[in-house]
Design a protein around this motif. Structure first.
Motif, PDB file in Angstrom:
ATOM      1  N   ARG A 172       4.665   3.247  -0.491  1.00  0.00           N
ATOM      2  CA  ARG A 172       4.224   3.397   0.895  1.00  0.00           C
ATOM      3  C   ARG A 172       5.348   3.867   1.810  1.00  0.00           C
ATOM      4  NH1 ARG A 172       0.573   2.717   4.553  1.00  0.00           N
ATOM      5  NH2 ARG A 172       1.005   1.754   6.562  1.00  0.00           N
ATOM      6  N   GLN A 175      -0.295  -2.428   4.973  1.00  0.00           N
ATOM      7  CA  GLN A 175       0.205  -3.555   4.184  1.00  0.00           C
ATOM      8  C   GLN A 175      -0.943  -4.449   3.721  1.00  0.00           C
ATOM      9  OE1 GLN A 175       2.922  -5.021   7.108  1.00  0.00           O
ATOM     10  NE2 GLN A 175       4.667  -3.929   6.242  1.00  0.00           N
ATOM     11  N   GLU A 197       3.967  -5.549  -8.577  1.00  0.00           N
ATOM     12  CA  GLU A 197       3.050  -4.633  -7.892  1.00  0.00           C
ATOM     13  C   GLU A 197       3.361  -4.506  -6.405  1.00  0.00           C
ATOM     14  OE1 GLU A 197       0.423  -2.449  -8.875  1.00  0.00           O
ATOM     15  OE2 GLU A 197       1.721  -2.745 -10.611  1.00  0.00           O
ATOM     16  N   ALA A 198       3.744  -5.608  -5.772  1.00  0.00           N
ATOM     17  CA  ALA A 198       4.096  -5.542  -4.354  1.00  0.00           C
ATOM     18  C   ALA A 198       5.293  -4.616  -4.170  1.00  0.00           C
ATOM     19  CB  ALA A 198       4.399  -6.933  -3.806  1.00  0.00           C
ATOM     20  N   ASP A 237      -3.925  -3.392   3.001  1.00  0.00           N
ATOM     21  CA  ASP A 237      -4.524  -2.680   1.866  1.00  0.00           C
ATOM     22  C   ASP A 237      -3.756  -2.985   0.582  1.00  0.00           C
ATOM     23  OD1 ASP A 237      -6.378  -1.560   3.607  1.00  0.00           O
ATOM     24  OD2 ASP A 237      -5.308   0.359   3.765  1.00  0.00           O
ATOM     25  N   ILE A 238      -2.425  -2.997   0.683  1.00  0.00           N
ATOM     26  CA  ILE A 238      -1.602  -3.330  -0.485  1.00  0.00           C
ATOM     27  C   ILE A 238      -1.880  -4.764  -0.917  1.00  0.00           C
ATOM     28  CG2 ILE A 238       0.773  -3.711  -1.283  1.00  0.00           C
ATOM     29  CD1 ILE A 238       1.593  -1.355   0.567  1.00  0.00           C
ATOM     30  N   ILE A 279       4.038  -9.329   1.306  1.00  0.00           N
ATOM     31  CA  ILE A 279       2.939  -9.274   0.328  1.00  0.00           C
ATOM     32  C   ILE A 279       3.088 -10.397  -0.686  1.00  0.00           C
ATOM     33  CG2 ILE A 279       1.810  -7.890  -1.465  1.00  0.00           C
ATOM     34  CD1 ILE A 279       1.510  -6.823   1.503  1.00  0.00           C
ATOM     35  N   ARG A 319       4.149  -0.887  -4.932  1.00  0.00           N
ATOM     36  CA  ARG A 319       3.260  -0.328  -3.909  1.00  0.00           C
ATOM     37  C   ARG A 319       3.965  -0.177  -2.552  1.00  0.00           C
ATOM     38  NH1 ARG A 319      -2.525  -0.851  -5.366  1.00  0.00           N
ATOM     39  NH2 ARG A 319      -2.597  -1.618  -7.498  1.00  0.00           N
ATOM     40  N   CYS A 320       4.820  -1.126  -2.200  1.00  0.00           N
ATOM     41  CA  CYS A 320       5.550  -1.015  -0.931  1.00  0.00           C
ATOM     42  C   CYS A 320       6.571   0.120  -1.001  1.00  0.00           C
ATOM     43  CB  CYS A 320       6.214  -2.334  -0.573  1.00  0.00           C
ATOM     44  SG  CYS A 320       5.040  -3.616  -0.047  1.00  0.00           S
ATOM     45  N   GLU A 375      10.538  -1.334   3.099  1.00  0.00           N
ATOM     46  CA  GLU A 375       9.890  -1.648   1.826  1.00  0.00           C
ATOM     47  C   GLU A 375      10.211  -3.068   1.369  1.00  0.00           C
ATOM     48  OE1 GLU A 375      13.582   0.771   0.857  1.00  0.00           O
ATOM     49  OE2 GLU A 375      11.931   1.021   2.236  1.00  0.00           O
ATOM     50  N   CYS A 384       8.061  -5.359   3.570  1.00  0.00           N
ATOM     51  CA  CYS A 384       6.686  -5.242   3.063  1.00  0.00           C
ATOM     52  C   CYS A 384       6.515  -6.078   1.794  1.00  0.00           C
ATOM     53  CB  CYS A 384       6.364  -3.769   2.803  1.00  0.00           C
ATOM     54  SG  CYS A 384       4.798  -3.456   1.963  1.00  0.00           S
ATOM     55  N   THR A 385       7.440  -5.900   0.850  1.00  0.00           N
ATOM     56  CA  THR A 385       7.361  -6.629  -0.422  1.00  0.00           C
ATOM     57  C   THR A 385       7.398  -8.129  -0.191  1.00  0.00           C
ATOM     58  OG1 THR A 385       8.408  -4.801  -1.610  1.00  0.00           O
ATOM     59  CG2 THR A 385       8.479  -6.962  -2.663  1.00  0.00           C
TER      60      THR A 385
END
Length: 137
Positions: A125, A87, A117-118, A89-90, A54, A121-122, A47, A50-51
């Motif tokens: 996910r 990712q 938001e990142a 999509d995010i 993004i 959402r991550c 996560e 991912c963050t």
């Protein structure tokens, strides 16, 4: 047109590689006292990676939008950015919200919203571990 990749693509690829390497490998060195060997840090949590991805790419894309002559991110696809389909999509959802925020409240508010938001959402996910369905899911 010349041959070879556009300069922005090379810079974007280098930035992605550096971001991924730093997130996955960290920067461990030897013990300053010299008594213990260097240890590799634990890889970044999915996560967090991912963050970070993004937030980075949303910033690049939003900045390119502020400078219409700069299309650094305009021709990148999600794979060249090092993102999975999920990712991406995010990223698209975060960008939609950030663009609206940027129009309403300016670039600083858009960057703050992007980070929030990142992360949200991550975390959602990856709440149950790594998503399944293939290597790029």
């Amino acid at each position: 047109m010349g041959s070879g990749p556009a300069p922005w693509r090379a810079a974007a690829t280098a930035a992605t590689t550096a971001l991924l390497a730093a997130a996955l490998l960290g920067c461990a060195g030897p013990d300053p006292s010299g008594t213990r060997p260097a240890t590799a840090p634990a890889p970044a949590a999915p996560e967090k990676l991912c963050t970070d991805l993004i937030v980075h790419w949303a910033g690049v894309i939003l900045e390119a939008g502020e400078n219409p002559g700069d299309d650094d991110a305009g021709h990148l696809d999600y794979q060249s950015m090092g993102l999975s389909g999920g990712q991406n999509d995010i990223l698209l959802a975060v960008l939609a919200d950030a663009r609206a925020e940027q129009r309403a409240k300016g670039p600083t508010a858009a960057r703050e919203l992007t980070a929030r938001e990142a992360q949200r959402r991550c975390a959602e996910r990856y709440r149950s571990g790594t998503p399944t369905g293939g290597p790029w899911q």
